[in-house]
Design a protein around this motif. Structure first.
Motif, PDB file in Angstrom:
ATOM      1  N   LEU A   1      14.064  17.404  44.504  1.00 39.65           N
ATOM      2  CA  LEU A   1      13.198  16.227  44.399  1.00 39.65           C
ATOM      3  C   LEU A   1      13.937  14.966  44.822  1.00 39.65           C
ATOM      4  N   LEU A   2      15.241  14.941  44.599  1.00 44.46           N
ATOM      5  CA  LEU A   2      16.070  13.821  45.043  1.00 44.46           C
ATOM      6  C   LEU A   2      16.108  13.772  46.575  1.00 44.46           C
ATOM      7  N   VAL A   3      16.287  14.910  47.200  1.00 42.82           N
ATOM      8  CA  VAL A   3      16.298  14.995  48.667  1.00 42.82           C
ATOM      9  C   VAL A   3      14.941  14.568  49.231  1.00 42.82           C
ATOM     10  N   LEU A   4      13.874  14.951  48.537  1.00 42.94           N
ATOM     11  CA  LEU A   4      12.521  14.593  48.985  1.00 42.94           C
ATOM     12  C   LEU A   4      12.153  13.148  48.648  1.00 42.94           C
ATOM     13  N   ARG A   5      13.039  12.464  47.958  1.00 34.73           N
ATOM     14  CA  ARG A   5      12.861  11.062  47.540  1.00 34.73           C
ATOM     15  C   ARG A   5      11.730  10.870  46.540  1.00 34.73           C
ATOM     16  N   ILE A   6      11.439  11.923  45.792  1.00 34.34           N
ATOM     17  CA  ILE A   6      10.489  11.815  44.686  1.00 34.34           C
ATOM     18  C   ILE A   6      11.216  11.239  43.481  1.00 34.34           C
ATOM     19  N   VAL A   7      12.478  11.588  43.370  1.00 34.69           N
ATOM     20  CA  VAL A   7      13.388  11.024  42.372  1.00 34.69           C
ATOM     21  C   VAL A   7      14.415  10.206  43.145  1.00 34.69           C
ATOM     22  N   THR A   8      14.759   9.017  42.640  1.00 35.64           N
ATOM     23  CA  THR A   8      15.759   8.190  43.308  1.00 35.64           C
ATOM     24  C   THR A   8      17.115   8.334  42.622  1.00 35.64           C
ATOM     25  N   HIS A   9      18.159   7.959  43.328  1.00 41.10           N
ATOM     26  CA  HIS A   9      19.507   7.970  42.751  1.00 41.10           C
ATOM     27  C   HIS A   9      19.573   7.028  41.547  1.00 41.10           C
ATOM     28  N   HIS A  10      18.889   5.903  41.657  1.00 39.48           N
ATOM     29  CA  HIS A  10      18.863   4.929  40.556  1.00 39.48           C
ATOM     30  C   HIS A  10      18.214   5.536  39.305  1.00 39.48           C
ATOM     31  N   GLU A  11      17.099   6.220  39.478  1.00 38.88           N
ATOM     32  CA  GLU A  11      16.420   6.861  38.344  1.00 38.88           C
ATOM     33  C   GLU A  11      17.295   7.955  37.726  1.00 38.88           C
ATOM     34  N   LEU A  12      17.935   8.734  38.583  1.00 36.16           N
ATOM     35  CA  LEU A  12      18.821   9.791  38.102  1.00 36.16           C
ATOM     36  C   LEU A  12      19.978   9.190  37.307  1.00 36.16           C
ATOM     37  N   GLN A  13      20.613   8.159  37.845  1.00 38.70           N
ATOM     38  CA  GLN A  13      21.737   7.536  37.158  1.00 38.70           C
ATOM     39  C   GLN A  13      21.295   6.916  35.836  1.00 38.70           C
ATOM     40  N   ALA A  14      20.114   6.332  35.795  1.00 43.91           N
ATOM     41  CA  ALA A  14      19.612   5.720  34.562  1.00 43.91           C
ATOM     42  C   ALA A  14      19.419   6.758  33.464  1.00 43.91           C
ATOM     43  N   VAL A  15      18.888   7.922  33.811  1.00 45.06           N
ATOM     44  CA  VAL A  15      18.673   8.966  32.807  1.00 45.06           C
ATOM     45  C   VAL A  15      20.016   9.541  32.347  1.00 45.06           C
ATOM     46  N   ILE A  16      20.971   9.674  33.257  1.00 45.79           N
ATOM     47  CA  ILE A  16      22.301  10.154  32.877  1.00 45.79           C
ATOM     48  C   ILE A  16      22.958   9.166  31.916  1.00 45.79           C
ATOM     49  N   ALA A  17      22.909   7.896  32.237  1.00 43.48           N
ATOM     50  CA  ALA A  17      23.501   6.869  31.377  1.00 43.48           C
ATOM     51  C   ALA A  17      22.829   6.845  30.007  1.00 43.48           C
ATOM     52  N   GLY A  18      21.504   6.965  29.998  1.00 42.69           N
ATOM     53  CA  GLY A  18      20.777   6.984  28.728  1.00 42.69           C
ATOM     54  C   GLY A  18      21.161   8.173  27.875  1.00 42.69           C
ATOM     55  N   PHE A  19      21.262   9.341  28.499  1.00 46.39           N
ATOM     56  CA  PHE A  19      21.636  10.545  27.769  1.00 46.39           C
ATOM     57  C   PHE A  19      23.067  10.450  27.251  1.00 46.39           C
TER      58      PHE A  19
END
Length: 88
Positions: free
Chosen positions: A13-31
């Motif tokens: 989904l990241l490759v398809l740009r459905i999920v962005t790097h920013h969104e991924l990093q935000a969820v990692i930081a939150g977790f």
């Protein structure tokens, strides 16, 4: 009938740009700030159970639980299991 293998991984989904790097990093930081079980929403309609993803990978669990594991080690391990996970 659609099976689990038919659903793309978070990495796909990241490759398809459905999920962005920013969104991924935000969820990692939150977790990392508050590692709670349950579903974490990455973007609208894309959620992942990070704790379940970690528990599904014994090597990652072992890696994270090492006393000498650094913050970077934890972040890389969490990022890896999220990218391999299939969203809800």
């Amino acid at each position: 009938m659609t099976g689990m293998a038919d659903r793309p991984t978070i990495g796909e989904l990241l490759v398809l740009r459905i999920v962005t790097h920013h969104e991924l990093q935000a969820v990692i930081a939150g977790f990392m700030a508050n590692p709670q079980p349950g579903w974490w929403e990455i973007t609208d309609g894309v959620s992942v159970d990070i704790m379940a993803a970690i528990n599904a990978h014994p090597h990652v669990r072992a890696w994270i639980s090492q006393s000498e594991a650094t913050l970077i080690t934890h972040e890389l391990a969490i990022r890896t299991v999220i990218l391999l996970a299939r969203p809800a």
